[in-house]
Scaffold this motif. Structure first.
Motif, PDB file in Angstrom:
ATOM      1  N   SER A 171       0.847  -1.187   0.000  1.00 44.73           N
ATOM      2  CA  SER A 171       0.000   0.000   0.000  1.00 44.73           C
ATOM      3  C   SER A 171       0.885   1.240   0.000  1.00 44.73           C
ATOM      4  CB  SER A 171      -0.933   0.014   1.209  1.00 44.73           C
ATOM      5  OG  SER A 171      -1.949   0.992   1.050  1.00 44.73           O
ATOM      6  N   TYR A 172       0.272   2.367  -0.376  1.00 45.24           N
ATOM      7  CA  TYR A 172       1.035   3.611  -0.536  1.00 45.24           C
ATOM      8  C   TYR A 172       0.373   4.731   0.263  1.00 45.24           C
ATOM      9  CZ  TYR A 172       2.664   0.862  -4.493  1.00 45.24           C
ATOM     10  OH  TYR A 172       3.159  -0.157  -5.275  1.00 45.24           O
ATOM     11  N   CYS A 173       1.202   5.522   0.924  1.00 46.92           N
ATOM     12  CA  CYS A 173       0.715   6.611   1.770  1.00 46.92           C
ATOM     13  C   CYS A 173       1.216   7.947   1.238  1.00 46.92           C
ATOM     14  CB  CYS A 173       1.200   6.400   3.210  1.00 46.92           C
ATOM     15  SG  CYS A 173       0.735   7.705   4.355  1.00 46.92           S
ATOM     16  N   ASP A 174       0.301   8.881   1.029  1.00 42.39           N
ATOM     17  CA  ASP A 174       0.641  10.225   0.576  1.00 42.39           C
ATOM     18  C   ASP A 174       1.194  11.016   1.762  1.00 42.39           C
ATOM     19  OD1 ASP A 174       0.791  12.803  -0.354  1.00 42.39           O
ATOM     20  OD2 ASP A 174      -1.299  12.954  -0.979  1.00 42.39           O
ATOM     21  N   ASN A 175       2.491  11.293   1.725  1.00 40.99           N
ATOM     22  CA  ASN A 175       3.134  11.959   2.859  1.00 40.99           C
ATOM     23  C   ASN A 175       2.680  13.398   3.062  1.00 40.99           C
ATOM     24  OD1 ASN A 175       4.640   9.622   3.262  1.00 40.99           O
ATOM     25  ND2 ASN A 175       6.305  10.329   1.958  1.00 40.99           N
ATOM     26  N   SER A 176       2.033  13.990   2.071  1.00 42.34           N
ATOM     27  CA  SER A 176       1.574  15.363   2.236  1.00 42.34           C
ATOM     28  C   SER A 176       0.247  15.441   3.000  1.00 42.34           C
ATOM     29  CB  SER A 176       1.420  16.057   0.877  1.00 42.34           C
ATOM     30  OG  SER A 176       0.335  15.525   0.154  1.00 42.34           O
ATOM     31  N   LYS A 177      -0.370  14.271   3.248  1.00 46.95           N
ATOM     32  CA  LYS A 177      -1.659  14.281   3.936  1.00 46.95           C
ATOM     33  C   LYS A 177      -1.713  13.396   5.173  1.00 46.95           C
ATOM     34  CE  LYS A 177      -4.029  16.963   1.090  1.00 46.95           C
ATOM     35  NZ  LYS A 177      -2.963  17.326   0.150  1.00 46.95           N
ATOM     36  N   PHE A 178      -0.941  12.326   5.202  1.00 47.25           N
ATOM     37  CA  PHE A 178      -1.128  11.331   6.263  1.00 47.25           C
ATOM     38  C   PHE A 178       0.192  10.954   6.923  1.00 47.25           C
ATOM     39  CE2 PHE A 178      -4.486  10.648   3.085  1.00 47.25           C
ATOM     40  CZ  PHE A 178      -5.591  10.934   3.875  1.00 47.25           C
ATOM     41  N   SER A 179       0.095  10.518   8.174  1.00 48.08           N
ATOM     42  CA  SER A 179       1.280  10.160   8.957  1.00 48.08           C
ATOM     43  C   SER A 179       1.722   8.727   8.734  1.00 48.08           C
ATOM     44  CB  SER A 179       0.977  10.368  10.447  1.00 48.08           C
ATOM     45  OG  SER A 179      -0.012   9.452  10.882  1.00 48.08           O
ATOM     46  N   GLY A 180       0.809   7.875   8.266  1.00 43.87           N
ATOM     47  CA  GLY A 180       1.135   6.462   8.094  1.00 43.87           C
ATOM     48  C   GLY A 180       0.935   5.634   9.348  1.00 43.87           C
ATOM     49  N   ASN A 181       0.441   6.244  10.420  1.00 42.67           N
ATOM     50  CA  ASN A 181       0.288   5.521  11.690  1.00 42.67           C
ATOM     51  C   ASN A 181      -0.635   4.317  11.570  1.00 42.67           C
ATOM     52  OD1 ASN A 181       1.994   7.262  12.989  1.00 42.67           O
ATOM     53  ND2 ASN A 181       0.386   8.544  13.860  1.00 42.67           N
ATOM     54  N   VAL A 182      -1.667   4.409  10.724  1.00 42.95           N
ATOM     55  CA  VAL A 182      -2.614   3.301  10.607  1.00 42.95           C
ATOM     56  C   VAL A 182      -1.915   2.048  10.082  1.00 42.95           C
ATOM     57  CG1 VAL A 182      -3.384   3.903   8.260  1.00 42.95           C
ATOM     58  CG2 VAL A 182      -4.900   2.608   9.778  1.00 42.95           C
ATOM     59  N   TYR A 183      -0.939   2.216   9.188  1.00 43.37           N
ATOM     60  CA  TYR A 183      -0.219   1.048   8.673  1.00 43.37           C
ATOM     61  C   TYR A 183       0.582   0.373   9.783  1.00 43.37           C
ATOM     62  CZ  TYR A 183      -1.342   2.683   3.969  1.00 43.37           C
ATOM     63  OH  TYR A 183      -2.007   3.065   2.834  1.00 43.37           O
ATOM     64  N   GLU A 184       1.189   1.167  10.628  1.00 42.98           N
ATOM     65  CA  GLU A 184       1.971   0.612  11.723  1.00 42.98           C
ATOM     66  C   GLU A 184       1.065  -0.153  12.685  1.00 42.98           C
ATOM     67  OE1 GLU A 184       4.119   3.889  13.372  1.00 42.98           O
ATOM     68  OE2 GLU A 184       5.064   4.404  11.455  1.00 42.98           O
ATOM     69  N   ARG A 185      -0.138   0.378  12.933  1.00 34.54           N
ATOM     70  CA  ARG A 185      -1.073  -0.316  13.825  1.00 34.54           C
ATOM     71  C   ARG A 185      -1.507  -1.663  13.246  1.00 34.54           C
ATOM     72  NH1 ARG A 185      -4.349   4.338  13.819  1.00 34.54           N
ATOM     73  NH2 ARG A 185      -6.137   3.017  13.283  1.00 34.54           N
ATOM     74  N   LEU A 186      -1.571  -1.748  11.926  1.00 35.36           N
ATOM     75  CA  LEU A 186      -2.028  -2.983  11.276  1.00 35.36           C
ATOM     76  C   LEU A 186      -0.907  -3.996  11.074  1.00 35.36           C
ATOM     77  CD1 LEU A 186      -4.441  -1.515   8.556  1.00 35.36           C
ATOM     78  CD2 LEU A 186      -5.024  -2.450  10.800  1.00 35.36           C
ATOM     79  N   GLY A 187       0.321  -3.621  11.396  1.00 32.87           N
ATOM     80  CA  GLY A 187       1.424  -4.562  11.264  1.00 32.87           C
ATOM     81  C   GLY A 187       2.189  -4.479   9.959  1.00 32.87           C
ATOM     82  N   PHE A 188       1.953  -3.428   9.166  1.00 28.04           N
ATOM     83  CA  PHE A 188       2.729  -3.211   7.946  1.00 28.04           C
ATOM     84  C   PHE A 188       4.141  -2.761   8.317  1.00 28.04           C
ATOM     85  CE2 PHE A 188      -1.406  -3.246   6.098  1.00 28.04           C
ATOM     86  CZ  PHE A 188      -1.270  -3.433   4.721  1.00 28.04           C
ATOM     87  N   LYS A 189       5.083  -3.033   7.431  1.00 30.76           N
ATOM     88  CA  LYS A 189       6.454  -2.578   7.582  1.00 30.76           C
ATOM     89  C   LYS A 189       6.761  -1.547   6.493  1.00 30.76           C
ATOM     90  CE  LYS A 189       7.154  -5.543  10.904  1.00 30.76           C
ATOM     91  NZ  LYS A 189       7.161  -5.061  12.306  1.00 30.76           N
ATOM     92  N   LEU A 190       7.572  -0.551   6.841  1.00 25.18           N
ATOM     93  CA  LEU A 190       7.967   0.458   5.873  1.00 25.18           C
ATOM     94  C   LEU A 190       8.911  -0.158   4.843  1.00 25.18           C
ATOM     95  CD1 LEU A 190       8.919   4.107   6.693  1.00 25.18           C
ATOM     96  CD2 LEU A 190      10.261   2.815   5.050  1.00 25.18           C
ATOM     97  N   LYS A 191       8.562  -0.038   3.565  1.00 26.44           N
ATOM     98  CA  LYS A 191       9.413  -0.573   2.491  1.00 26.44           C
ATOM     99  C   LYS A 191      10.369   0.498   1.986  1.00 26.44           C
ATOM    100  CE  LYS A 191       9.163  -3.253  -1.818  1.00 26.44           C
ATOM    101  NZ  LYS A 191      10.204  -2.546  -2.577  1.00 26.44           N
ATOM    102  N   ASN A 192       9.819   1.647   1.613  1.00 21.86           N
ATOM    103  CA  ASN A 192      10.685   2.751   1.189  1.00 21.86           C
ATOM    104  C   ASN A 192       9.893   4.058   1.152  1.00 21.86           C
ATOM    105  OD1 ASN A 192       9.660   1.452  -1.575  1.00 21.86           O
ATOM    106  ND2 ASN A 192      10.101   3.610  -1.950  1.00 21.86           N
TER     107      ASN A 192
END
Length: 256
Positions: A171-192
């Protein structure tokens, strides 16, 4: 914060308004050097360093949807809501009403939480659009403008894992709008984290073109002109009153 100033502060959110005329990388209407390509990214990084996250507002954004993100909401608890498959038509209408990027194609898996008969949150999946090495892509996650759903993302995502048992999700997160915290809560890992992307905006026509689309299609195909080979797409955009402006990049997350 440090050498940066932001336009508004709401709780732990900083709002940065970026008019193309003053935030582009081509001209500085006040004289001097224009903005650097990483100016907006650095402002987001500064905010994060000080425990804030920054929402950047561009000329092409739907301001009413951003206002909806910031307004006070009624809190609902996911355990009290009904989880159901969402029909395609209802999914499209909900995302077009509340998601910053509207709906998209290829949403073959669509599940949402309902308060009585009202859809209040949705999560959709489909085949990956850009990276075929993953089984699914989390395409959209969105809540109704009037509600904050506690535990909603976790409830829907767990159901998807149990029902479809995917080996991998991207999945992809727009850094100009969102922090990405929801991905961390769901157990996703940062790819790049990608570098800032260029956008083109015409203040007269209010037309927004991504640089990726410009490279794929070219000026002639986009605007039905015939300048021909050998002409520079960038020069043509500048000649036709488009200005280049850079966003904050995209963060890619993976779940395996």
């Amino acid at each position: 914060l440090e050498n940066y100033s932001y336009d508004f502060k709401i709780d732990d959110i900083l709002i940065e308004i970026n008019p193309t005329i003053t935030h582009n990388v081509y001209i500085n209407i006040f004289g001097g050097e224009p903005m650097s390509k990483d100016y907006h990214l650095k402002k987001s990084e500064c905010a994060k360093k000080h425990s804030y996250y920054c929402i950047h507002i561009w000329d092409w954004d739907d301001i009413s949807k951003i206002m909806n993100m910031l307004k006070p909401k009624e809190t609902l608890y996911a355990r009290k809501l009904k989880l159901k498959d969402v029909p395609q038509k209802e999914c499209d209408e909900f995302l077009n009403a509340f998601h910053l990027q509207n709906t998209c194609k290829g949403q073959t898996i669509r599940y949402g939480l309902y308060k009585d008969d009202t859809l209040v949150q949705i999560m959709t999946f489909g085949k990956p659009r850009y990276n075929k090495n993953y089984e699914l892509e989390l395409l959209r996650f969105c809540s109704h403008k009037d509600y904050k759903i506690v535990g909603g993302a976790e409830k829907i995502f767990k159901y998807i894992l149990d029902k479809y048992k995917p080996e991998s999700i991207i999945s992809y997160c727009d850094n100009s709008k969102f922090s990405g915290n929801v991905y961390e809560r769901l157990g996703f890992k940062l790819k790049n984290i990608s570098g800032p992307s260029k956008h083109w905006y015409n203040m007269k026509t209010r037309l927004h073109i991504t640089d990726n689309l410009l490279r794929q299609r070219g000026f002639d195909q986009l605007f039905n002109t015939n300048f021909g080979k050998g002409t520079s797409n960038e020069e043509l955009m500048l000649e036709h009153d488009f200005l280049p402006i850079y966003d904050c990049g995209i963060t890619t997350y993976i779940f395996e």
